[in-house]
Scaffold this motif. Structure first.
Motif, PDB file in Angstrom:
ATOM      1  N   ASP A  17       0.644  -1.180  -0.102  1.00 47.76           N
ATOM      2  CA  ASP A  17       0.652   0.021  -0.127  1.00 47.76           C
ATOM      3  C   ASP A  17       1.125   1.676   0.096  1.00 47.76           C
ATOM      4  N   ASP A  18       2.348   0.952   0.561  1.00 47.13           N
ATOM      5  CA  ASP A  18       2.884   2.329   0.898  1.00 47.13           C
ATOM      6  C   ASP A  18       3.446   2.488  -0.352  1.00 47.13           C
ATOM      7  N   GLU A  19       3.615   1.994  -1.515  1.00 46.43           N
ATOM      8  CA  GLU A  19       4.326   2.369  -2.812  1.00 46.43           C
ATOM      9  C   GLU A  19       3.699   2.654  -4.544  1.00 46.43           C
ATOM     10  N   TRP A  20       2.321   2.273  -3.746  1.00 39.62           N
ATOM     11  CA  TRP A  20       1.321   2.644  -5.158  1.00 39.62           C
ATOM     12  C   TRP A  20       1.383   4.426  -5.413  1.00 39.62           C
ATOM     13  N   LYS A  21       1.350   4.948  -4.614  1.00 36.90           N
ATOM     14  CA  LYS A  21       1.937   6.785  -4.878  1.00 36.90           C
ATOM     15  C   LYS A  21       2.936   7.006  -5.393  1.00 36.90           C
ATOM     16  N   ALA A  22       4.749   6.678  -4.893  1.00 38.56           N
ATOM     17  CA  ALA A  22       5.320   6.780  -5.244  1.00 38.56           C
ATOM     18  C   ALA A  22       5.904   6.109  -6.779  1.00 38.56           C
ATOM     19  N   ALA A  23       4.919   4.432  -7.455  1.00 37.47           N
ATOM     20  CA  ALA A  23       5.098   3.940  -8.312  1.00 37.47           C
ATOM     21  C   ALA A  23       4.177   4.464  -9.736  1.00 37.47           C
TER      22      ALA A  23
END
Length: 113
Positions: A17-23
């Motif tokens: 969940d914490d990687e979606w924004k960065a992706a």
């Protein structure tokens, strides 16, 4: 120059969940790089909340795609590039940004279209 489709199915993007924004940020940055390089044609994703319609030659339609085909979803980028090697390099950049493998295909253009 040929047009290349770089794509992935939705199921390929399995991220914490914490990687979606960065992706998302990284993927948009690669698209901006493609635009700046003059190779961008279009990009986007299939709207998964809108079901496909199967339309017949006489104009009749039914909800749903071909029953025997896998669903078509995910993200797509079309770039116009001078070589397959260039397409592979761009697909690798997109794969890194999206954090998932990408499929690479070349469009067969109908010269009469």
């Amino acid at each position: 120059m040929a047009k290349y489709l770089i794509s992935f199915p939705s199921a390929a993007m399995v991220l914490p969940d914490d990687e979606w924004k960065a992706a998302g940020r990284d993927a948009h940055a690669v698209i901006e790089e493609a635009k700046a390089a003059g190779v961008y044609v279009f990009a986007g994703g299939i709207a998964e909340d809108v079901p496909p319609l199967l339309v017949t030659a006489d104009g009749a339609f039914t909800e749903g795609g071909y029953p025997w085909a896998p669903p078509l979803n995910g993200g797509f980028t079309v770039l116009e590039l001078p070589s397959r090697d260039d397409a592979i390099a761009w697909a690798a950049r997109i794969a890194k940004a999206c954090r998932c493998d990408q499929e690479l295909r070349v469009f067969q253009i109908d010269p009469q279209s």
